[in-house]
Design an enzyme around this catalytic site. Structure first.
Site, short mmCIF file in Angstrom:
data_model
loop_
_atom_site.label_atom_id
_atom_site.label_comp_id
_atom_site.label_asym_id
_atom_site.label_seq_id
_atom_site.Cartn_x
_atom_site.Cartn_y
_atom_site.Cartn_z
NE ARG A 210 -3.74 -2.21 2.45
CZ ARG A 210 -4.03 -3.04 3.44
NH1 ARG A 210 -3.38 -2.97 4.59
NH2 ARG A 210 -4.98 -3.94 3.30
CG PHE A 226 -11.29 -6.93 -6.15
CD1 PHE A 226 -12.38 -7.79 -6.25
CD2 PHE A 226 -10.53 -6.69 -7.27
CE1 PHE A 226 -12.68 -8.41 -7.46
CE2 PHE A 226 -10.82 -7.31 -8.47
CZ PHE A 226 -11.90 -8.17 -8.57
CG ASP A 248 -15.35 -4.87 -2.00
OD1 ASP A 248 -14.14 -5.06 -1.81
OD2 ASP A 248 -16.23 -5.73 -1.77
CB SER A 249 -19.16 -7.43 -4.86
OG SER A 249 -18.38 -8.28 -4.04
CB CYS A 338 -4.08 -13.59 -2.45
SG CYS A 338 -5.85 -13.80 -2.73
#
Length: 394
Positions: A210, A226, A248-249, A338
């Protein structure tokens, strides 16, 4: 102690200190050990190899713990391993960061145990039958070493099914965590929800990445896909991004992000949140001819196993192709996987395919990895699950 004897020629991995013995490598089990019981693993010639957790319900039939025959696997052994893991992270915690991973399963010689620190609370994930049997000992040691306000069980991962364990979640000891625990990472404040949050509560494995990505965002328009609780969004705003769009969902993720924006005093005029399926939203942006200077693609695990690799590769390729089409010429994209089944070379190949389909030239600027509180044992490369690329799309 019950002996587990390997087939001839199957001792090589154990001798190299890889912690997994697969069921197909076992010739004989002398007795009927309880799932999670510590057994003695022997080569075909009956020479000692290691001690480990046995589980006949798992494809990984033995998870190795200790290679020294004179070491007893008892409460003192667990205490020493936990103390060592915690001490190795002490310098990660400071005035700017009070959250990190304290124990990372096989990488810390404690297969199936994950411990995360969130300010004064601990989140515990137990993913193996062996660790489940010593859960109370682990709690006592963590209380003694860290004196937390509370320890919360987040053992709700699907991986427990492979060990024939039921999902569990709830308070193990101490105070019930508040709805939001306030933590700091890189000087940014987050309110996280352990009980309802994803994984163990917060994605602390992106801490370093980040900060790296944020260096490229000053004065730039950023698309954070995301976004979850807003790690990349908040770091970008802190470094002076001109505008951040976060997608994001999950309604909870968007709600948490909005809360975290207010905590850090960022202007609402600089950020837009969209609750939507990311792939669908990227196509909408494409139809609208929207462009961004910086894009972050940090999707969930597309390949939970090698059998899902082909399907996952197609999903990663399409996602990255769409991202490349939304970048301004010379724009920057941070893209991640990931999935442990996707190694870095495979990931690079996927990005190359995406660039070809998008008709773009791409330069790799940096490679991203997991931070030092998620170490990778040289004898256990499977522990290296997070990888990413910082690319420039020409």
């Amino acid at each position: 102690m019950i002996d587990v004897i390997l087939k001839k020629g199957k001792e090589k991995a154990a001798l190299q200190r890889h912690p997994w013995i697969f069921s197909g490598a076992i010739e004989n089990v002398k007795g009927k050990p309880e799932n999670g019981e510590v057994v003695q693993v022997l080569a075909a010639d009956k020479s000692f190899l290691a001690y480990g957790y046995y589980n006949d319900q798992s494809r990984v039939a033995v998870r190795l713990l200790e290679w020294e025959k004179d070491q007893l696997i008892n409460a003192a052994w667990y205490h020493q391993k936990l103390k060592s893991a915690i001490a190795s992270r002490s310098h990660v915690l400071n005035e700017q960061t009070n959250t990190c991973r304290l124990v990372f399963s096989e990488s810390d010689f404690l297969p199936g145990l994950i411990v995360d620190k969130y300010a004064d609370f601990l989140s515990l994930q137990i993913l193996s039958a062996g660790m489940e049997l010593v859960k109370n000992d682990l709690i006592d040691i963590l209380k003694q070493e860290l004196d937390p306000k509370g320890i919360f069980d987040k053992s709700d991962a699907s991986a427990r099914k492979h060990e024939n364990l039921e999902a569990e979640q709830g308070l193990l000891w101490g105070e019930t965590p508040p709805e939001f625990i306030e933590v700091k990472e890189n000087g940014i404040v987050y309110h996280i929800n352990i009980a309802d949050g994803q994984k163990s509560g917060f994605y602390c494995d992106q801490r370093d990445n980040r900060m790296i990505l944020a260096e490229y965002t000053k004065g730039k328009s950023v698309l954070d896909c995301f976004c979850y609780s807003g790690g990349f969004t908040l770091n970008s705003l802190k470094q002076g991004a001109s505008q951040v769009t976060s997608v994001d969902s999950s309604a909870l993720a968007i709600e948490t992000l909005q809360h975290n924006l207010g905590l850090n005093g960022f202007s609402a005029d600089l950020q837009t949140s969209i609750q939507s399926d990311v792939n669908k939203q990227l196509r909408i942006f494409k139809d609208e001819n929207r462009k961004f200077d910086v894009i972050v693609l940090d999707p969930p695990k597309y390949a939970p196993s090698r059998s899902a690799l082909d399907r996952a590769a197609r999903a990663y390729k399409d996602l990255n192709r769409l991202g490349m089409l939304l970048l301004e010429s010379g724009g920057i994209m941070a893209t991640f996987s990931c999935s442990g089944a996707v190694d870095m070379e495979t990931f690079k190949q996927i990005i190359a395919w995406a660039a070809l389909d998008a008709g773009k030239e791409v330069q790799i600027i940096k490679q991203f990895n997991q931070p030092e509180d998620h170490p990778v044992r040289i004898s256990f490369p499977e522990g290296e699950y997070l990888k990413g690329l910082l690319i420039r799309v020409l």
